[in-house]
Design a protein around this motif. Structure first.
Motif, PDB file in Angstrom:
ATOM      1  N   ASN A  65      29.544  -6.541 -12.669  1.00  0.00           N
ATOM      2  CA  ASN A  65      30.148  -6.611 -11.332  1.00  0.00           C
ATOM      3  C   ASN A  65      30.632  -5.250 -10.811  1.00  0.00           C
ATOM      4  O   ASN A  65      31.514  -5.187  -9.958  1.00  0.00           O
TER       5      ASN A  65
ATOM      6  N   VAL B   5      31.124  -4.114  -6.874  1.00  0.00           N
ATOM      7  CA  VAL B   5      32.268  -4.312  -5.970  1.00  0.00           C
ATOM      8  C   VAL B   5      32.971  -2.992  -5.649  1.00  0.00           C
ATOM      9  O   VAL B   5      33.654  -2.873  -4.629  1.00  0.00           O
TER      10      VAL B   5
ATOM     11  N   PHE C   7      41.212  -1.857  -7.753  1.00  0.00           N
ATOM     12  CA  PHE C   7      40.278  -2.646  -8.536  1.00  0.00           C
ATOM     13  C   PHE C   7      40.836  -2.772  -9.947  1.00  0.00           C
ATOM     14  O   PHE C   7      41.692  -1.987 -10.354  1.00  0.00           O
TER      15      PHE C   7
ATOM     16  N   TYR D  94      34.358  -5.968 -17.303  1.00  0.00           N
ATOM     17  CA  TYR D  94      34.258  -6.770 -16.081  1.00  0.00           C
ATOM     18  C   TYR D  94      35.113  -6.136 -14.986  1.00  0.00           C
ATOM     19  O   TYR D  94      36.294  -5.840 -15.202  1.00  0.00           O
TER      20      TYR D  94
ATOM     21  N   ASP E 245      36.700  -6.255 -11.088  1.00  0.00           N
ATOM     22  CA  ASP E 245      37.096  -7.172 -10.020  1.00  0.00           C
ATOM     23  C   ASP E 245      37.823  -6.421  -8.905  1.00  0.00           C
ATOM     24  O   ASP E 245      38.458  -5.396  -9.148  1.00  0.00           O
ATOM     25  N   GLY E 246      37.730  -6.967  -7.694  1.00  0.00           N
ATOM     26  CA  GLY E 246      38.385  -6.355  -6.558  1.00  0.00           C
ATOM     27  C   GLY E 246      37.472  -6.386  -5.333  1.00  0.00           C
ATOM     28  O   GLY E 246      36.404  -7.003  -5.353  1.00  0.00           O
TER      29      GLY E 246
ATOM     30  N   ALA F  34      43.618 -11.717 -12.340  1.00  0.00           N
ATOM     31  CA  ALA F  34      42.177 -11.474 -12.495  1.00  0.00           C
ATOM     32  C   ALA F  34      41.841 -11.014 -13.908  1.00  0.00           C
ATOM     33  O   ALA F  34      40.858 -11.473 -14.519  1.00  0.00           O
TER      34      ALA F  34
ATOM     35  N   GLU G 211      42.145 -13.866 -16.481  1.00  0.00           N
ATOM     36  CA  GLU G 211      40.992 -14.774 -16.427  1.00  0.00           C
ATOM     37  C   GLU G 211      39.801 -14.177 -17.160  1.00  0.00           C
ATOM     38  O   GLU G 211      39.104 -14.866 -17.917  1.00  0.00           O
ATOM     39  N   ARG G 212      39.552 -12.886 -16.963  1.00  0.00           N
ATOM     40  CA  ARG G 212      38.433 -12.228 -17.647  1.00  0.00           C
ATOM     41  C   ARG G 212      38.659 -12.170 -19.158  1.00  0.00           C
ATOM     42  O   ARG G 212      37.710 -12.282 -19.948  1.00  0.00           O
TER      43      ARG G 212
END
Length: 261
Positions: free
Chosen positions: A71, A74, A192, A212, A214-215, A239, A242-243
């Protein structure tokens, strides 16, 4: 705090440190220079960061850890702006390298403990690699904050490990404060997070590391400044938590002292 048979006993999630490097940190006082403007320093930054560190880091992460980033696209949503990266602090060497690949091709600087610039030989190189050591007094704090502002204006990425202390191969996200989230709130830039996850490999006892990303995350402008920091912290903590559930290999078992039987 001790390590025996791949078990670490801890008592304080916020303050316990397990780097095991026995480095005596140098004092970061008013004479420490955070930002150099000379052509020579710009060259050494390019040389050590782009020509030496990147190729070595690529080989090390791929061969040793089968490293993969998920990912990463992002990051493109930052649209050429400066941004802040927040990650979990679980590996001495890899944590120094992975932000470079998460933010690539944007140049990244990493806020670090003074230990990182206090090592013999390597400590003189890490500033060229982007290490920004935490200050020790009021005067150096002013210089530190000026450095952060300078890097934001230069549209660089700035990586922070909000857990502050290294817990090798830890598979959960430790609680952290909202203190380091003041910067994206102050400069109104995106944030992020990246979460390093350890998973089993078929024919090796060495785990695979998957990062991983995220953001982007933004604070709620309808809140007070203090509440914005908390809001941003909570979004990123959620976040990352969860990862972290994707971990399936526990290299080191962490046991809280009070829970020992």
């Amino acid at each position: 705090m001790k390590l025996k048979h791949n078990v670490i006993y801890y008592s304080d999630e916020l303050n316990d440190e397990f780097a095991f490097d026995n480095i005596k940190p140098r004092k970061i006082g008013k004479n420490y220079i955070y930002v150099y403007n000379s052509l020579w320093k710009k060259f050494t930054r390019f040389f050590w960061y782009r020509m030496i560190a990147l190729p070595i880091a690529t080989l090390y992460l791929k061969i040793k850890w089968h490293h993969k980033i998920v990912n990463r696209k992002v990051i493109n949503l930052a649209k050429g702006k400066s941004f802040f990266l927040y990650g979990n602090h679980t590996h001495n060497m890899c944590d120094a390298l992975i932000p470079t690949f998460v933010s690539f091709p944007k140049s990244v600087f990493v806020i670090v403990h003074p230990n990182n610039i206090s090592m013999p030989v390597l400590g003189t190189i890490t500033p060229s690699l982007g290490a920004i050591p935490l200050p020790d007094d009021i005067d150096s704090t002013k210089n530190f904050l000026h450095c952060i502002e300078t890097r934001v204006k230069q549209n660089c990425a700035i990586a922070i490990y909000p857990e502050a202390h290294i817990w090798p191969f830890y598979t959960k996200i430790r609680p952290f404060t909202s203190l380091s989230f003041r910067y994206p709130v102050q400069y109104e830039v995106p944030s992020f997070c990246f979460t390093n996850v350890y998973t089993k490999r078929k024919f090796s006892k060495t785990p695979k590391i998957t990062t991983y990303v995220d953001g982007p995350f933004f604070a709620d402008k309808n809140l007070s400044i203090k509440e914005q920091r908390e809001d941003l912290r909570n979004k990123i903590f959620s976040a990352m938590t969860e990862r972290a559930k994707l971990n399936n290999m526990e290299v080191i078992k962490y046991i809280k002292k009070e829970s020992q039987k």
